[in-house]
Design an enzyme around this catalytic site. Sequence first.
Site: not given
Length: 301
Positions: A141, A167
């Site tokens: 990501s 994350y």
Amino acid sequence: MPASSSWTAADLPDLSGRTIVVTGASSGLGAVTARELARAGAHVVLAVRDTAKGERVAAAFTGDWEVRELDLASLASVRAFADGWSGDLDILINNAGIMAVPQSKTVDGFEAQIGTNHLGHFALTNLLLGHITDRVVSVSSGAHRIGKLHLDDLNWEQRRYDRWRVYGQTKLANLLFTSELQRRLDEAGSSVRAVAAHPGYASTHLQSHTGSRINHLLFNTIGNRLLAQSEEMGALPTLYAATQDIPGNSFVGPDKFLEQRGHPKLVGRTKAAKNADDARRLWTLSEELTGVGAGTMPVAA
């Protein structure tokens, strides 16, 4: 091959005779990825927690598919999936993931995000590695840019939990894993490639599970409706990374709006994501935590 600036799923090559595993393929980007690969002729294995949901999703596919159970938050499930595999596996797509969820642990006691997004895929890849003939694709990501690797507290047991920093660490770990896997493949003289991709800002179900009303408002009311691209566009970098002739350790993302939207192209990564020493240390720690050592390095093309 068309220029990456205009590449779409319509440009996928004929994948007849190829076997591809897609984790987390019962919804979102994983479902789109699996659907398009099956449409292009591949035998696609949807590796999912909820097999009934996987069957319902895949029933709309055109092509050859099957559904197998895999819960990346359980090392026992990962081992069972790998133990049940026989024969060659052309491509493994490590797509499944959770994003910025409330603090919790996997059944093995890992922080849920690192356990699912990194450690589960680390174990799966190494257990399947001797079967893989083409490449491993790990979905990272743009959030890797906010990630910092804390090898002395990978599971966030000594610090206040910050769901977004956690994350970001997992997405950084995906890139470090990819680079170290490629280094090991090269060292073994293998032609198998390890590559990574990220979808940019795509409207998916991930944004619905943060457990935060503010995040839900920002993502689902504003972000997903006004800024995000479709799941079909978000899946393109993964499809490109899985099927195009790109170098090992490549990173593929969208080509526009700071890599948030657009067609797939090779993109850069942070200095932290290029740290070879951290990549080796993360690999060693991941072996210790999962009990899964480096798999047999494949040498076949």
